[in-house]
Design a protein around this motif. Structure first.
Motif, mmCIF file in Angstrom:
data_model
loop_
_atom_site.group_PDB
_atom_site.id
_atom_site.type_symbol
_atom_site.label_atom_id
_atom_site.label_comp_id
_atom_site.label_asym_id
_atom_site.label_seq_id
_atom_site.Cartn_x
_atom_site.Cartn_y
_atom_site.Cartn_z
ATOM 1 N N VAL A 165 26.475 -0.440 5.275
ATOM 2 C CA VAL A 165 25.622 -0.593 4.088
ATOM 3 C C VAL A 165 26.393 -0.427 2.773
ATOM 4 O O VAL A 165 26.210 -1.230 1.851
ATOM 5 N N PRO A 166 27.291 0.570 2.671
ATOM 6 C CA PRO A 166 28.016 0.706 1.390
ATOM 7 C C PRO A 166 28.805 -0.560 1.030
ATOM 8 O O PRO A 166 28.840 -0.961 -0.140
ATOM 9 N N TYR A 167 29.400 -1.206 2.041
ATOM 10 C CA TYR A 167 30.127 -2.462 1.782
ATOM 11 C C TYR A 167 29.180 -3.536 1.249
ATOM 12 O O TYR A 167 29.493 -4.261 0.311
ATOM 13 N N ALA A 168 27.984 -3.614 1.902
ATOM 14 C CA ALA A 168 27.010 -4.630 1.476
ATOM 15 C C ALA A 168 26.580 -4.405 0.031
ATOM 16 O O ALA A 168 26.494 -5.347 -0.769
ATOM 17 N N ILE A 169 26.361 -3.133 -0.299
ATOM 18 C CA ILE A 169 25.942 -2.833 -1.677
ATOM 19 C C ILE A 169 27.075 -3.170 -2.654
ATOM 20 O O ILE A 169 26.857 -3.767 -3.713
ATOM 21 N N ALA A 170 28.298 -2.806 -2.264
ATOM 22 C CA ALA A 170 29.442 -3.098 -3.130
ATOM 23 C C ALA A 170 29.561 -4.602 -3.360
ATOM 24 O O ALA A 170 29.771 -5.067 -4.493
ATOM 25 N N LYS B 271 34.621 2.064 0.895
ATOM 26 C CA LYS B 271 35.373 2.269 2.134
ATOM 27 C C LYS B 271 35.208 3.719 2.616
ATOM 28 O O LYS B 271 34.953 3.974 3.806
ATOM 29 N N ALA B 272 35.320 4.649 1.680
ATOM 30 C CA ALA B 272 35.183 6.066 2.029
ATOM 31 C C ALA B 272 33.761 6.361 2.527
ATOM 32 O O ALA B 272 33.565 7.063 3.534
ATOM 33 N N LEU B 273 32.785 5.800 1.838
ATOM 34 C CA LEU B 273 31.393 6.003 2.249
ATOM 35 C C LEU B 273 31.127 5.431 3.637
ATOM 36 O O LEU B 273 30.477 6.055 4.474
ATOM 37 N N ALA B 274 31.659 4.218 3.855
ATOM 38 C CA ALA B 274 31.428 3.550 5.146
ATOM 39 C C ALA B 274 32.005 4.381 6.276
ATOM 40 O O ALA B 274 31.398 4.510 7.346
ATOM 41 N N ALA B 275 33.192 4.967 6.043
ATOM 42 C CA ALA B 275 33.830 5.777 7.076
ATOM 43 C C ALA B 275 33.009 7.027 7.351
ATOM 44 O O ALA B 275 32.783 7.403 8.503
ATOM 45 N N ARG B 276 32.523 7.657 6.279
ATOM 46 C CA ARG B 276 31.815 8.912 6.455
ATOM 47 C C ARG B 276 30.452 8.701 7.094
ATOM 48 O O ARG B 276 30.028 9.468 7.942
ATOM 49 N N GLY C 293 20.172 7.038 -3.153
ATOM 50 C CA GLY C 293 20.498 7.338 -4.554
ATOM 51 C C GLY C 293 21.879 7.949 -4.695
ATOM 52 O O GLY C 293 22.631 7.601 -5.604
ATOM 53 N N VAL C 294 22.224 8.838 -3.786
ATOM 54 C CA VAL C 294 23.541 9.490 -3.847
ATOM 55 C C VAL C 294 24.644 8.461 -3.605
ATOM 56 O O VAL C 294 25.666 8.423 -4.296
ATOM 57 N N MET C 295 24.387 7.579 -2.607
ATOM 58 C CA MET C 295 25.353 6.534 -2.284
ATOM 59 C C MET C 295 25.582 5.624 -3.496
ATOM 60 O O MET C 295 26.711 5.290 -3.857
ATOM 61 N N MET C 296 24.476 5.211 -4.114
ATOM 62 C CA MET C 296 24.574 4.370 -5.307
ATOM 63 C C MET C 296 25.364 5.067 -6.397
ATOM 64 O O MET C 296 26.180 4.457 -7.089
ATOM 65 N N GLY C 297 25.106 6.375 -6.537
ATOM 66 C CA GLY C 297 25.809 7.143 -7.562
ATOM 67 C C GLY C 297 27.309 7.086 -7.357
ATOM 68 O O GLY C 297 28.071 6.864 -8.302
ATOM 69 N N ILE C 298 27.745 7.231 -6.118
ATOM 70 C CA ILE C 298 29.180 7.216 -5.811
ATOM 71 C C ILE C 298 29.770 5.826 -6.076
ATOM 72 O O ILE C 298 30.840 5.677 -6.664
ATOM 73 N N LEU C 299 29.010 4.786 -5.631
ATOM 74 C CA LEU C 299 29.502 3.417 -5.840
ATOM 75 C C LEU C 299 29.583 3.073 -7.332
ATOM 76 O O LEU C 299 30.547 2.466 -7.795
ATOM 77 N N LEU C 300 28.559 3.483 -8.081
ATOM 78 C CA LEU C 300 28.562 3.173 -9.520
ATOM 79 C C LEU C 300 29.662 3.961 -10.239
ATOM 80 O O LEU C 300 30.221 3.496 -11.223
ATOM 81 N N GLY C 301 29.951 5.138 -9.701
ATOM 82 C CA GLY C 301 31.093 5.892 -10.233
ATOM 83 C C GLY C 301 32.371 5.102 -10.051
ATOM 84 O O GLY C 301 33.199 4.995 -10.957
ATOM 85 N N ASP D 199 39.800 -8.963 -7.481
ATOM 86 C CA ASP D 199 41.155 -8.423 -7.271
ATOM 87 C C ASP D 199 41.260 -6.942 -7.634
ATOM 88 O O ASP D 199 42.147 -6.243 -7.145
ATOM 89 N N THR D 200 40.362 -6.463 -8.499
ATOM 90 C CA THR D 200 40.437 -5.047 -8.879
ATOM 91 C C THR D 200 40.389 -4.166 -7.631
ATOM 92 O O THR D 200 40.889 -3.048 -7.645
ATOM 93 N N SER D 201 39.801 -4.692 -6.565
ATOM 94 C CA SER D 201 39.676 -3.893 -5.328
ATOM 95 C C SER D 201 41.051 -3.564 -4.736
ATOM 96 O O SER D 201 41.181 -2.625 -3.947
ATOM 97 N N LEU D 202 42.079 -4.337 -5.140
ATOM 98 C CA LEU D 202 43.415 -4.061 -4.607
ATOM 99 C C LEU D 202 43.965 -2.726 -5.103
ATOM 100 O O LEU D 202 44.935 -2.196 -4.544
ATOM 101 N N ALA D 203 43.340 -2.178 -6.144
ATOM 102 C CA ALA D 203 43.802 -0.892 -6.675
ATOM 103 C C ALA D 203 43.658 0.209 -5.622
ATOM 104 O O ALA D 203 44.233 1.288 -5.748
ATOM 105 N N PHE D 204 42.882 -0.066 -4.567
ATOM 106 C CA PHE D 204 42.699 0.965 -3.539
ATOM 107 C C PHE D 204 44.036 1.350 -2.894
ATOM 108 O O PHE D 204 44.223 2.486 -2.466
#
Lengths: 217, 255
Positions: free
Chosen positions: A185-190, A175-180, A4-12, A158-163
């Motif tokens: 899994v965070p990439y798959a959800i994204a 990316k930040a979640l995956a590293a931490r 749930g926390v992970m989803m929250g960050i991704l949806l943010g 392409d919006t992902s290029l804003a990183f």
């Protein structure tokens, strides 16, 4: 980390992704018309400028364009742009880039309208502006829908290029979640969320195509 | 001359080095039905396109009634401003070979939109006129259809209704049946015949010789950018004077 926390960050992050998406459309859809008309202008210098613009923006990576706009003011003019400039740079970069692509799609549509349509409108007394707005544009929209659908779906991803500007949109968040978490899994959800976003666009584009299917020519 | 609806004096037009119209003069009076015949590439369509302002004359003068659209200045045609051209366009209509209806508009809107948009007519009045004209064209009940749902003959009759709705002084036809099969041709020609019997002023470029003879008062035979022969319809078709006209008409011997 809890799912749930992970989803929250991704949806943010998704909120920023959606913001970049819509700001780009709002800016680039009309700017593309201007560029297309300039490109087709019989006034040679204007048409050459438009060609050059399109050539540069299509011929260099969007990622580089974003960085150029982000850092250009400082390196070229010594201007300190402040912490929020990255959002401005991001919006400007995306709008300028997508306007170039949209312009070429508009041009293909405008040039596909038969001369007879312009001639009929001229003889009936329509002004140039009326001819464009009432006769040409509605037919152009129908003709370019598939190509526009393609381009708009590309924009979602392409919006992902804003990183590269350090904007915490969904890809950057993943990316930040995956590293931490040391997890893919965070990439798959994204990826799944991007896909659902694109499905929505496909759905809307299909609706619009159906709505304009009442005539053919 | 007071009756002249449209007059062209010494009209000249070239495309590059190809002179398509060589000094053409033509006057159409109120109530005239004029047919223009001749081989392809002879300048018929260019003449019509110059008269309907789709092409600009290189030289000569063009007037719609008392309205000078282009005047001759030292051999060059000088056109009036935007307002003059807009005013001229209220005085003529043009029916195209391939109809050029607006495909995204219904039959009704094809006719009413120019009235509302250009002539600023109230919508109800425009619709009443469209319904009336469609009935006259034998197209009642087709108002809500779009052009792609109609046959070519029906589309052309909508195009005629659209042109008539603007209430022009003269109606030009550019090979109005060339894109149609014989059966559809007949229904379009019937409509034009009906208009002729009501003394609508018309200029018709056509390859239908018997139709030209029956419906026109006067026929012009054009070839090589000049008017080769001009005369009363019956006489020009049945008893042409010039060899070129005779040769051309012999192609239609079975008509």
């Amino acid at each position: 980390m809890e799912f749930g926390v992970m989803m929250g960050i991704l949806l943010g992050g998704l909120q920023l992704t959606v913001a970049i998406f819509f700001i780009t459309l709002i800016g680039a859809l009309p700017l593309g018309v201007v560029v297309a008309l300039a490109r087709m202008s019989r006034f040679k210098p204007l048409s050459l400028v438009a060609r050059f613009y399109i050539s540069i923006l299509r011929g260099t990576p969007l990622m580089l364009q974003l960085m150029a706009i982000m850092f250009g003011p400082y390196y070229l003019f010594g201007l300190e742009m402040g912490a929020d400039w990255k959002f401005g740079a991001c919006a400007i970069g995306f709008i300028l880039n997508y306007a170039a692509y949209f312009a070429e799609i508009y041009r293909s549509g405008i040039q596909s309208i038969p001369r007879g349509q312009y001639e009929a409108a001229s003889v009936l007394g329509y002004t140039k502006a009326q001819t464009f707005m009432k006769i040409v544009l509605p037919q152009v929209i129908k003709r370019i829908l598939p190509a526009m659908g393609n381009e708009i779906i590309t924009l979602v991803k392409d919006t992902s290029l804003a990183f590269v500007l350090g904007i915490m949109e969904m890809f950057n968040a993943a990316k930040a979640l995956a590293a931490r978490e040391v997890s893919m899994v965070p990439y798959a959800i994204a990826a799944l969320i991007y896909w659902v976003f694109c499905l929505l666009i496909e759905f809307v584009m299909n609706k619009v195509e159906k709505k304009l299917d009442y005539y053919h020519d | 001359m007071t009756d002249a609806v449209v007059s062209l004096e010494s009209g000249k037009k070239s495309f590059g080095s190809n002179q398509v119209l060589k000094d053409i003069s033509l006057t159409v009076n109120k109530g005239d039905v004029l047919a223009i015949i001749g081989p392809s590439g002879g300048g018929k369509s260019t003449l019509l396109r110059c008269m309907t302002l789709l092409e600009t004359l290189d030289g000569g003068s063009l007037a719609y009634g008392d309205l000078a659209v282009a005047t001759d200045a030292g051999g060059r045609a000088v056109y009036g401003g935007k307002q003059v051209l807009a005013k001229a366009k209220e005085r003529f209509g043009l029916v195209f070979q391939n109809f050029n209806l607006f495909p995204h508009y219904t039959v009704m809107k094809n006719i009413t939109d120019p009235l509302i948009c250009v002539q600023k007519m109230p919508k109800e009045q425009a619709e009443a006129r469209a319904v009336e004209l469609l009935a006259k064209m034998g197209l009642s009940g087709k108002e809500a259809m779009v052009p792609c749902e109609l046959s070519g003959g029906q589309q052309q009759r909508v195009a005629i209704a659209r042109a008539l709705a603007m209430n022009p002084d003269v109606l030009f036809f550019d090979e109005p049946t060339s894109a149609l099969d014989p059966e559809l041709t007949r229904e379009v020609l019937k409509v034009i015949r009906d208009l002729a019997s009501e003394h609508m002023t018309m200029v018709i470029v056509t390859h239908e010789m018997s139709f030209a003879r029956d419906v026109a008062d006067r026929i012009i035979f054009m070839d090589g950018g000049v008017i080769v022969e001009e005369g009363p319809a019956e006489q020009l078709i049945n008893n042409p004077q010039h060899n070129r006209t005779k040769a051309f008409l012999s192609n239609y011997a079975n008509n």
